[in-house]
Scaffold this active site. Structure first.
Site, PDB file in Angstrom:
ATOM      1  N   SER A   7       0.838  -1.196   0.000  1.00 61.27           N
ATOM      2  CA  SER A   7       0.000   0.000   0.000  1.00 61.27           C
ATOM      3  C   SER A   7       0.870   1.242   0.000  1.00 61.27           C
ATOM      4  O   SER A   7       1.658   1.472   0.928  1.00 61.27           O
ATOM      5  CB  SER A   7      -0.903   0.009   1.234  1.00 61.27           C
ATOM      6  OG  SER A   7      -1.537   1.265   1.321  1.00 61.27           O
ATOM      7  N   HIS A  31      -1.418  -1.204  -4.197  1.00 61.36           N
ATOM      8  CA  HIS A  31      -2.665  -0.763  -3.569  1.00 61.36           C
ATOM      9  C   HIS A  31      -2.605   0.751  -3.361  1.00 61.36           C
ATOM     10  O   HIS A  31      -1.652   1.279  -2.793  1.00 61.36           O
ATOM     11  CB  HIS A  31      -2.808  -1.489  -2.235  1.00 61.36           C
ATOM     12  CG  HIS A  31      -4.085  -1.253  -1.508  1.00 61.36           C
ATOM     13  ND1 HIS A  31      -5.237  -1.960  -1.770  1.00 61.36           N
ATOM     14  CD2 HIS A  31      -4.399  -0.405  -0.511  1.00 61.36           C
ATOM     15  CE1 HIS A  31      -6.204  -1.551  -0.967  1.00 61.36           C
ATOM     16  NE2 HIS A  31      -5.716  -0.602  -0.189  1.00 61.36           N
ATOM     17  N   ASP A  33      -4.714   4.019  -1.898  1.00 59.72           N
ATOM     18  CA  ASP A  33      -5.803   4.406  -0.995  1.00 59.72           C
ATOM     19  C   ASP A  33      -6.301   5.809  -1.306  1.00 59.72           C
ATOM     20  O   ASP A  33      -5.561   6.781  -1.194  1.00 59.72           O
ATOM     21  CB  ASP A  33      -5.307   4.352   0.458  1.00 59.72           C
ATOM     22  CG  ASP A  33      -5.101   2.933   0.921  1.00 59.72           C
ATOM     23  OD1 ASP A  33      -6.071   2.153   0.875  1.00 59.72           O
ATOM     24  OD2 ASP A  33      -3.976   2.594   1.325  1.00 59.72           O
ATOM     25  N   MET A  35      -8.847   8.681  -0.180  1.00 58.36           N
ATOM     26  CA  MET A  35      -9.628   9.111   0.989  1.00 58.36           C
ATOM     27  C   MET A  35     -10.088  10.555   0.798  1.00 58.36           C
ATOM     28  O   MET A  35      -9.342  11.377   0.246  1.00 58.36           O
ATOM     29  CB  MET A  35      -8.790   9.022   2.261  1.00 58.36           C
ATOM     30  CG  MET A  35      -8.182   7.652   2.508  1.00 58.36           C
ATOM     31  SD  MET A  35      -7.333   7.592   4.094  1.00 58.36           S
ATOM     32  CE  MET A  35      -6.538   5.981   3.976  1.00 58.36           C
ATOM     33  N   HIS A  64      -8.447   1.584  -3.866  1.00 61.34           N
ATOM     34  CA  HIS A  64      -9.377   1.401  -2.741  1.00 61.34           C
ATOM     35  C   HIS A  64     -10.033   2.745  -2.466  1.00 61.34           C
ATOM     36  O   HIS A  64      -9.407   3.663  -1.941  1.00 61.34           O
ATOM     37  CB  HIS A  64      -8.562   0.892  -1.537  1.00 61.34           C
ATOM     38  CG  HIS A  64      -9.342   0.703  -0.280  1.00 61.34           C
ATOM     39  ND1 HIS A  64      -8.726   0.470   0.939  1.00 61.34           N
ATOM     40  CD2 HIS A  64     -10.672   0.680  -0.033  1.00 61.34           C
ATOM     41  CE1 HIS A  64      -9.658   0.336   1.871  1.00 61.34           C
ATOM     42  NE2 HIS A  64     -10.842   0.461   1.313  1.00 61.34           N
ATOM     43  N   MET A  66     -12.109   5.096  -0.524  1.00 60.74           N
ATOM     44  CA  MET A  66     -12.722   5.385   0.780  1.00 60.74           C
ATOM     45  C   MET A  66     -13.329   6.774   0.709  1.00 60.74           C
ATOM     46  O   MET A  66     -12.899   7.711   1.386  1.00 60.74           O
ATOM     47  CB  MET A  66     -11.658   5.288   1.881  1.00 60.74           C
ATOM     48  CG  MET A  66     -11.280   3.846   2.194  1.00 60.74           C
ATOM     49  SD  MET A  66      -9.696   3.728   3.038  1.00 60.74           S
ATOM     50  CE  MET A  66      -8.607   3.786   1.627  1.00 60.74           C
ATOM     51  N   MET A 135     -11.874  -5.377   5.621  1.00 62.71           N
ATOM     52  CA  MET A 135     -11.049  -4.412   6.354  1.00 62.71           C
ATOM     53  C   MET A 135     -10.700  -4.993   7.726  1.00 62.71           C
ATOM     54  O   MET A 135     -11.579  -5.393   8.495  1.00 62.71           O
ATOM     55  CB  MET A 135     -11.791  -3.090   6.540  1.00 62.71           C
ATOM     56  CG  MET A 135     -11.982  -2.285   5.265  1.00 62.71           C
ATOM     57  SD  MET A 135     -10.456  -1.960   4.338  1.00 62.71           S
ATOM     58  CE  MET A 135      -9.493  -1.030   5.524  1.00 62.71           C
ATOM     59  N   PHE A 141      -6.358   5.382   8.137  1.00 60.70           N
ATOM     60  CA  PHE A 141      -4.954   5.603   8.474  1.00 60.70           C
ATOM     61  C   PHE A 141      -4.155   4.308   8.341  1.00 60.70           C
ATOM     62  O   PHE A 141      -4.694   3.227   8.584  1.00 60.70           O
ATOM     63  CB  PHE A 141      -4.814   6.106   9.917  1.00 60.70           C
ATOM     64  CG  PHE A 141      -5.569   7.392  10.149  1.00 60.70           C
ATOM     65  CD1 PHE A 141      -5.010   8.612   9.781  1.00 60.70           C
ATOM     66  CD2 PHE A 141      -6.847   7.369  10.673  1.00 60.70           C
ATOM     67  CE1 PHE A 141      -5.721   9.791   9.959  1.00 60.70           C
ATOM     68  CE2 PHE A 141      -7.566   8.548  10.853  1.00 60.70           C
ATOM     69  CZ  PHE A 141      -6.992   9.768  10.496  1.00 60.70           C
ATOM     70  N   GLY A 142      -2.884   4.451   8.006  1.00 64.96           N
ATOM     71  CA  GLY A 142      -1.979   3.318   8.040  1.00 64.96           C
ATOM     72  C   GLY A 142      -1.479   3.104   9.459  1.00 64.96           C
ATOM     73  O   GLY A 142      -1.705   3.932  10.340  1.00 64.96           O
ATOM     74  N   ASP A 172      -6.999  -5.958   4.392  1.00 67.25           N
ATOM     75  CA  ASP A 172      -6.297  -4.669   4.410  1.00 67.25           C
ATOM     76  C   ASP A 172      -6.306  -4.080   5.817  1.00 67.25           C
ATOM     77  O   ASP A 172      -7.375  -3.810   6.380  1.00 67.25           O
ATOM     78  CB  ASP A 172      -7.015  -3.720   3.427  1.00 67.25           C
ATOM     79  CG  ASP A 172      -6.339  -2.365   3.268  1.00 67.25           C
ATOM     80  OD1 ASP A 172      -5.229  -2.177   3.790  1.00 67.25           O
ATOM     81  OD2 ASP A 172      -6.949  -1.505   2.599  1.00 67.25           O
ATOM     82  N   GLY A 173      -5.102  -3.877   6.358  1.00 63.92           N
ATOM     83  CA  GLY A 173      -4.956  -3.189   7.637  1.00 63.92           C
ATOM     84  C   GLY A 173      -4.237  -4.027   8.674  1.00 63.92           C
ATOM     85  O   GLY A 173      -4.679  -5.125   9.015  1.00 63.92           O
ATOM     86  N   GLY A 174      -3.110  -3.507   9.143  1.00 67.26           N
ATOM     87  CA  GLY A 174      -2.397  -4.171  10.240  1.00 67.26           C
ATOM     88  C   GLY A 174      -1.731  -5.484   9.877  1.00 67.26           C
ATOM     89  O   GLY A 174      -1.470  -6.322  10.736  1.00 67.26           O
ATOM     90  N   GLY A 194       0.972  -1.837   4.193  1.00 63.83           N
ATOM     91  CA  GLY A 194       1.579  -0.532   4.018  1.00 63.83           C
ATOM     92  C   GLY A 194       2.825  -0.385   4.859  1.00 63.83           C
ATOM     93  O   GLY A 194       3.951  -0.524   4.380  1.00 63.83           O
ATOM     94  N   SER A 195       2.627  -0.123   6.149  1.00 63.77           N
ATOM     95  CA  SER A 195       3.788   0.194   6.989  1.00 63.77           C
ATOM     96  C   SER A 195       4.763  -0.967   7.107  1.00 63.77           C
ATOM     97  O   SER A 195       5.979  -0.754   7.129  1.00 63.77           O
ATOM     98  CB  SER A 195       3.356   0.690   8.371  1.00 63.77           C
ATOM     99  OG  SER A 195       2.144   0.165   8.758  1.00 63.77           O
TER     100      SER A 195
HETATM  101  C1  DX5 Z   1      -6.243   2.022   5.698  1.00 64.63           C
HETATM  102  C2  DX5 Z   1      -5.853   1.712   4.273  1.00 64.63           C
HETATM  103  C3  DX5 Z   1      -4.793   0.694   4.156  1.00 64.63           C
HETATM  104  C4  DX5 Z   1      -3.475   1.105   4.768  1.00 64.63           C
HETATM  105  C5  DX5 Z   1      -2.931  -0.095   5.454  1.00 64.63           C
HETATM  106  O1  DX5 Z   1      -7.388   2.767   5.727  1.00 64.63           O
HETATM  107  O2  DX5 Z   1      -6.964   1.242   3.557  1.00 64.63           O
HETATM  108  O3  DX5 Z   1      -4.599   0.260   2.822  1.00 64.63           O
HETATM  109  O4  DX5 Z   1      -2.536   1.560   3.827  1.00 64.63           O
HETATM  110  O5  DX5 Z   1      -1.811   0.283   6.172  1.00 64.63           O
HETATM  111  P1  DX5 Z   1      -1.081  -0.698   7.206  1.00 64.63           P
HETATM  112  O6  DX5 Z   1      -0.652  -1.903   6.416  1.00 64.63           O
HETATM  113  O7  DX5 Z   1       0.030   0.138   7.719  1.00 64.63           O
HETATM  114  O8  DX5 Z   1      -2.108  -1.053   8.258  1.00 64.63           O
HETATM  115 ZN    ZN Z   2      -6.549   0.274   1.574  1.00 60.72          ZN
END
Ligand code: DX5
Ligand code: ZN
Length: 213
Positions: A7, A31, A33, A35, A64, A66, A135, A141-142, A172-174, A194-195
């Protein structure tokens, strides 16, 4: 074998092309994002940035959305280079029409569900969806902590799929080296990270770890 979608939200935005270059050879998808500061609290990027990303890579772009009223922007994002577009069920009162619109534009159509939204809401349009995005954090947020019940939710999507392999299941997420095992065991097809990928000096190694070696 699961697919890995780094991401870009966690990448250095001042050097996006270089960041993409670092994962290009090992990633399956990128990916992106989107927003709007309305459906989610944060604001990220629009079609112009996607178009710039498109010029730097041949990887499929997994967008994605949002944002509220995503139908208004589907064509712009498709023209900017999106290959896959997911919308949130929470933002689409006429979801069947939205999915149809994504297909008419020539992209794969995904539907994302927030942690508090039951996937069973998708039962009547399940066959028309190319992928379900589960999700595993509340979007916006990442760097948030994985919501453990997402693994069970993935199992429920898999059960809805019965003996078919579609729609694909994306999470997606964490996602990191620990949580990926839980979603892999549950039967996920695509993991977004992402992170874990970009906050590393060796993002390509991180992608390989997530894929399972
Ligand atoms: C969060 C995003 C994710 C985000 C995930 O709202 O949709 O795609 O980049 O980031 P990590 O992998 O750091 O949780
Ligand atoms: Zn995402």
């Amino acid at each position: 074998m699961i697919q890995v979608a780094p991401s870009l939200l966690a990448a250095d935005f001042s050097r996006l092309a270089e960041e993409i270059q670092r994962v290009q050879a090992v990633a399956d998808l990128l990916h992106v994002d989107v927003m709007d500061g309305h459906f989610v609290p944060n604001i990220t990027m629009g079609p112009m940035v996607l178009e710039a990303i498109r010029k730097t890579t041949d990887l499929p772009l997994d967008v994605h959305m949002m944002i509220a009223e995503p139908d208004r922007y589907l064509s712009d994002f498709r023209q900017a280079g999106a290959d896959m577009i997911s919308v949130h069920v929470e933002t689409c009162p006429h979801l069947e029409r939205t999915i149809d619109q994504i297909h008419r534009l020539g992209a794969l159509a995904g539907v994302a569900v927030n942690p508090a939204t039951p996937v069973e809401l998708l039962v009547d349009i399940f066959d028309e969806v190319d992928y379900v995005l589960v999700m595993s954090v509340n979007p916006g947020f990442g760097g948030q902590t994985f919501w453990p019940r997402a693994a069970e939710k993935i199992r429920r999507v898999k059960a809805m799929r019965a003996d078919r392999d579609r729609p694909l299941i994306e999470v997606d997420g964490g996602i990191n080296d620990a949580t990926v095992a839980w979603v892999r065991d549950a039967g996920v097809d695509i993991v977004v990270a992402g992170s874990y990928v970009f906050q590393s000096n060796h993002p390509e190694e991180r992608v390989k770890i997530l894929r399972g070696g």
